[in-house]
Design a protein around this motif. Sequence first.
Motif: not given
Length: 447
Positions: A74-79, A119-123, A233-237
């Motif tokens: 889920g990190h690509v879509d939501t992080f 927020l992810m670094f891509k390489t 709840d609204k702030d949960l990952s």
Amino acid sequence: MEDLVSLCKRRGILYQSNEIYGGLQGLYDYGPLGVELKNNLKKSWWAAMVYDRDDIEGLDSSILTHHEVLKHSGHVDTFSDPMIDCKSCKSRWRAEEIENNKCPSCGSSNLTEPRPFNLMFKTNIGPIDDGSNFAYLRPETAQQIFTNFKNIVDSTSRFLPFGIAQIGKAFRNEITPRNFIFRTREFEQMELEFFVEPSSADKWYKEWVKTRMEWWIKQGISKDNLKIFNVPDKDLSHYSKSTTDIMYQFPHGLEELEGIANRTDFDLGSHTKNQKDLNITANVDKNNTSNAKLAIQDENNNWIVPFVIEPSAGVDRGILAILNEAYKIEKLEDGKERLVLSLKSHLSPVKAAIIPLKKNNDEIVNNAIKLKKELQKTGIGRVVVENTGNIGKSYRKHDEIGTPLCITVDFETLEKNMVTIRNRDTMKQDQIKITEVVTFFEKYFQT
Ligand code: GAP
């Protein structure tokens, strides 16, 4: 905070990274004493998690992470953090930093709408940079714990409940790195994924909040500066059913030091193929491409996807909190002041300094070196010979870096085999026989 930053630079605890080329924002390097302090903190966490218990295994996984892992997690879509740009001064902010629709830097209301920023670094992986062979620098250490779940179950024959612990770097392209090492782009995490029967998840969740609070207190954090915060709840990952943050009163404010989350069966479920054969409760990614069944059999040979309780602590935030707690200016009887870092002794970068009273007296210096070697052999931690010839200056330095013991070798050592041991906190000085120093030293660090 300014005093801490200045002490860290002056004494070699932390430096701005890439400083000679103007520095890179949000990156810091641990200096000669910083690396000892950081290693000691990680050692203490590892001992509490892996050595002192019988239900946790360790792992050290790769940092570069397959893009499919972070897609299904889920990190690509939501992080992402929503960011806002100030059109007037061109500064960039996380949306939550904007108050009353005004730029915190120039006060202008000429702001963009919030936009998601991943927020992810891509390489790139391998020699051909055509965009197809890419990986991410992991944004949390947790994902490789999940992807190794089956390997570890198969190779250790574990049953529930059990955990997998990992310490390592994580990377986030933070929009606004700030507050020294509090929010950086490259940091370390100490993460535990604790796998449990779904019906016992709430019990373990409460248990881990308590255990982790107690551990921080043992690292020298005062209870009064720690607060428990139940994340609304609204702030949960995206992966969490409930999260409790352990908040610390940092110099810049009350903020998260560690999070304890109930990640349910979200991650193991998301990385599992043939999910329909299993009773997965979380809303998992249905288009899974892995070849794994990240499940475990119970005593009746039924397959279950465990729930995960995750205590996740930041090493660097821990260091900042510990330094903040330990930093003290004390008034002395003669009216002078001293700066002392009253670190817990297991965390002190240097365990003992051996100070020859005379810099140029070979016999005294050789005795000091011999004693250092003996203490070093105990394996307790770093011992140094402080051969400056200035005992007052040496005491000041070792108070500032939190060395618990200073041992002076002088003429009495040569004549009567006696040394003087000075205690950092009480400043009391005691004479003991040189032959008893190793036992004294070992006993001191046992307690
Ligand atoms: N695996 C769960 C996870 O990563 P998180 O709350 O995003 O959860 C866990 O991070 C901990 O990592 C935080 O409590 C904090 O101590 C540390 N951390 C997160 N982002 C950080 C950053 N940019 N700089 C320093 N530490 C950070």
